[in-house]
Design a protein around this motif. Structure first.
Motif, PDB file in Angstrom:
ATOM      1  N   THR A 144       0.817  -1.469  -0.249  1.00 42.28           N
ATOM      2  CA  THR A 144       0.157  -0.362   0.165  1.00 42.28           C
ATOM      3  C   THR A 144       1.128   1.290   0.233  1.00 42.28           C
ATOM      4  N   VAL A 145       0.427   1.830  -0.476  1.00 46.67           N
ATOM      5  CA  VAL A 145       1.395   3.777  -1.337  1.00 46.67           C
ATOM      6  C   VAL A 145       0.117   4.552  -1.029  1.00 46.67           C
ATOM      7  N   VAL A 146       0.987   5.525   0.298  1.00 50.97           N
ATOM      8  CA  VAL A 146       0.305   6.809   0.013  1.00 50.97           C
ATOM      9  C   VAL A 146       1.295   7.642  -1.136  1.00 50.97           C
ATOM     10  N   ARG A 147       0.067   8.673  -2.018  1.00 53.51           N
ATOM     11  CA  ARG A 147       1.254   9.889  -2.676  1.00 53.51           C
ATOM     12  C   ARG A 147       0.120  10.515  -2.681  1.00 53.51           C
ATOM     13  N   GLU A 148       1.023  11.901  -2.552  1.00 48.76           N
ATOM     14  CA  GLU A 148       0.426  13.309  -2.529  1.00 48.76           C
ATOM     15  C   GLU A 148       0.152  13.809  -4.029  1.00 48.76           C
ATOM     16  N   VAL A 149      -0.945  14.028  -4.352  1.00 43.75           N
ATOM     17  CA  VAL A 149      -1.575  15.001  -5.417  1.00 43.75           C
ATOM     18  C   VAL A 149      -2.342  15.952  -5.320  1.00 43.75           C
ATOM     19  N   ASP A 150      -2.767  16.375  -6.521  1.00 43.67           N
ATOM     20  CA  ASP A 150      -2.536  18.313  -6.218  1.00 43.67           C
ATOM     21  C   ASP A 150      -3.837  18.541  -5.371  1.00 43.67           C
ATOM     22  N   GLY A 151      -4.818  17.304  -5.408  1.00 44.08           N
ATOM     23  CA  GLY A 151      -5.806  17.670  -4.429  1.00 44.08           C
ATOM     24  C   GLY A 151      -5.722  16.524  -3.054  1.00 44.08           C
ATOM     25  N   GLY A 152      -5.236  16.243  -2.892  1.00 40.00           N
ATOM     26  CA  GLY A 152      -4.712  15.943  -1.345  1.00 40.00           C
ATOM     27  C   GLY A 152      -3.499  15.043  -1.262  1.00 40.00           C
ATOM     28  N   VAL A 153      -4.082  13.792  -1.524  1.00 39.99           N
ATOM     29  CA  VAL A 153      -3.590  11.985  -0.948  1.00 39.99           C
ATOM     30  C   VAL A 153      -3.901  11.567  -1.887  1.00 39.99           C
ATOM     31  N   GLU A 154      -3.369  10.126  -2.306  1.00 40.02           N
ATOM     32  CA  GLU A 154      -4.348   8.750  -3.334  1.00 40.02           C
ATOM     33  C   GLU A 154      -3.929   8.517  -2.499  1.00 40.02           C
ATOM     34  N   THR A 155      -4.465   6.495  -2.067  1.00 34.03           N
ATOM     35  CA  THR A 155      -3.719   5.529  -2.127  1.00 34.03           C
ATOM     36  C   THR A 155      -3.936   4.449  -2.093  1.00 34.03           C
ATOM     37  N   LEU A 156      -2.277   4.254  -3.507  1.00 38.64           N
ATOM     38  CA  LEU A 156      -2.913   3.122  -4.297  1.00 38.64           C
ATOM     39  C   LEU A 156      -2.383   1.429  -3.580  1.00 38.64           C
ATOM     40  N   ARG A 157      -3.295   0.594  -4.109  1.00 42.03           N
ATOM     41  CA  ARG A 157      -2.944  -0.777  -3.629  1.00 42.03           C
ATOM     42  C   ARG A 157      -2.838  -1.521  -4.335  1.00 42.03           C
ATOM     43  N   ALA A 158      -1.113  -2.896  -4.338  1.00 47.50           N
ATOM     44  CA  ALA A 158      -1.601  -3.833  -5.674  1.00 47.50           C
ATOM     45  C   ALA A 158      -0.208  -4.227  -4.788  1.00 47.50           C
ATOM     46  N   ALA A 159      -0.522  -5.941  -5.516  1.00 46.24           N
ATOM     47  CA  ALA A 159       0.124  -6.900  -5.382  1.00 46.24           C
ATOM     48  C   ALA A 159       1.536  -6.614  -5.919  1.00 46.24           C
ATOM     49  N   LEU A 160       2.180  -7.420  -5.104  1.00 45.16           N
ATOM     50  CA  LEU A 160       3.880  -7.933  -6.018  1.00 45.16           C
ATOM     51  C   LEU A 160       4.473  -8.355  -6.902  1.00 45.16           C
ATOM     52  N   PRO A 161       4.559  -8.802  -7.808  1.00 42.90           N
ATOM     53  CA  PRO A 161       5.968  -7.818  -7.753  1.00 42.90           C
ATOM     54  C   PRO A 161       5.629  -6.040  -8.029  1.00 42.90           C
ATOM     55  N   MET A 162       6.834  -5.188  -7.780  1.00 46.86           N
ATOM     56  CA  MET A 162       5.553  -3.369  -7.347  1.00 46.86           C
ATOM     57  C   MET A 162       7.014  -2.948  -8.168  1.00 46.86           C
ATOM     58  N   VAL A 163       7.027  -2.180  -8.251  1.00 50.49           N
ATOM     59  CA  VAL A 163       7.492  -0.729  -8.952  1.00 50.49           C
ATOM     60  C   VAL A 163       7.453   0.239  -7.480  1.00 50.49           C
ATOM     61  N   VAL A 164       8.054   1.185  -6.681  1.00 50.74           N
ATOM     62  CA  VAL A 164       7.504   2.058  -6.274  1.00 50.74           C
ATOM     63  C   VAL A 164       8.553   3.785  -6.586  1.00 50.74           C
ATOM     64  N   THR A 165       8.689   3.723  -6.575  1.00 49.62           N
ATOM     65  CA  THR A 165       9.579   6.000  -6.299  1.00 49.62           C
ATOM     66  C   THR A 165       9.266   6.616  -5.105  1.00 49.62           C
ATOM     67  N   THR A 166      10.250   7.438  -4.868  1.00 49.31           N
ATOM     68  CA  THR A 166      10.087   6.969  -3.550  1.00 49.31           C
ATOM     69  C   THR A 166      10.511   9.299  -3.866  1.00 49.31           C
ATOM     70  N   ASP A 167       8.933   9.763  -2.787  1.00 51.31           N
ATOM     71  CA  ASP A 167       8.881  11.594  -2.786  1.00 51.31           C
ATOM     72  C   ASP A 167       9.978  11.761  -1.401  1.00 51.31           C
ATOM     73  N   LEU A 168      10.368  12.938  -1.697  1.00 60.58           N
ATOM     74  CA  LEU A 168      10.563  13.740   0.182  1.00 60.58           C
ATOM     75  C   LEU A 168      10.542  13.460   1.533  1.00 60.58           C
ATOM     76  N   ARG A 169       8.864  13.330   1.043  1.00 60.68           N
ATOM     77  CA  ARG A 169       8.304  13.333   2.472  1.00 60.68           C
ATOM     78  C   ARG A 169       8.117  11.465   2.974  1.00 60.68           C
ATOM     79  N   LEU A 170       8.151  10.985   2.480  1.00 58.87           N
ATOM     80  CA  LEU A 170       9.094   9.572   2.804  1.00 58.87           C
ATOM     81  C   LEU A 170       8.990   9.199   4.158  1.00 58.87           C
TER      82      LEU A 170
END
Length: 254
Positions: A160-186
């Motif tokens: 489960t990944v929480v990411r910031e978007v223009d309107g607030g935050v978005e939560t994504l969930r996916a099964a492995l295998p997966m690629v995740v890119t990181t932002d400064l607030r992580l």
């Protein structure tokens, strides 16, 4: 769940505190005699991989990889001092810097060789700011992806990944295998302590070439010219709204 085999790409870039300068031929940014360090977004990736292990999530291995000149081994040692189990250095001449698609193709080969099921990488590098490699890698592998993560949690085979978007935050969930890119607030990356730096010298560091992965990546892009941005003009004061509108019209803004 099966244990996580995490791959973390790291890149050697000009230190974020150094002001880049264009070289005399205006073909690139001057890199000689300039302080280099690990790309800040990649520090976040290493830190998050180590924190997953510290949260008692089954992590079989954390592998750091970097493609670049021999000095790229320095940031791999830093990554191992922060908690990576081993490093892979793919030798690439400094003048033959890989483009995002080339890096993605290389990482896809490494993922297959290391049998990785989670790739955590910075959303961009601060030298070219392309922000493309993670997305291209997910496309080449056919994996799920979540970009610009500000929070990552793993439960079983679900990420489960929480990411910031223009309107607030978005939560994504996916099964492995997966690629995740990181932002400064992580997270806030830890400092590599002296004892861990010494331990890192004993950790395995594999040395590879592009040919070992069956790759020969030529440049697809040509840099025509690199120039400094024009100096910013000073502001002016106006007495009232009419004066402001008149000045904007004079400047062609209205």
């Amino acid at each position: 769940m099966s244990g996580l085999r995490i791959l973390v790409p790291v890149k050697r870039v000009i230190d974020y505190a150094v002001k880049p300068r264009v070289n005399r031929t205006q073909t690139a940014v001057e890199t000689s005699s300039v302080k280099h360090s690990m790309n800040p977004f990649d520090e976040l990736s290493i830190e998050e991989a180590v924190r997953l292990r510290e949260r008692k999530i089954p992590v079989e291995s954390i592998t750091a990889i970097s493609a670049g000149p021999p000095k790229a081994q320095d940031i791999l040692r830093t990554a191992m001092a922060m908690g990576a189990d081993k490093g892979i250095h793919v030798a690439v001449d400094e003048q033959d810097a890989l483009e995002p698609l080339g890096v993605a193709k290389l990482l896809a080969k490494v993922v297959q060789g290391e049998k990785s099921n989670l790739v955590i990488l910075g959303k961009q590098s601060i030298d070219d700011d392309a922000g493309q490699t993670g997305q291209m890698l997910a496309g080449l592998l056919g994996w799920a992806q979540a970009t610009q993560a500000s929070k990552v949690s793993v439960e079983g085979d679900s990420v489960t990944v929480v990411r910031e978007v223009d309107g607030g935050v978005e939560t994504l969930r996916a099964a492995l295998p997966m690629v995740v890119t990181t932002d400064l607030r992580l997270n806030e990356p830890r400092y590599a302590s002296l004892p861990n730096i010494m331990k890192a010298k004993k950790k395995p560091l594999e040395k590879k070439k592009l040919a070992d992965y069956g790759l020969e990546l030529g440049a697809r892009l040509k840099t025509v010219r690199v120039t400094e941005p024009p100096p910013r003009k000073g502001g002016v004061k106006v007495d009232d709204v009419d004066g402001m509108i008149g000045k904007l019209k004079e400047l062609g803004a209205l």
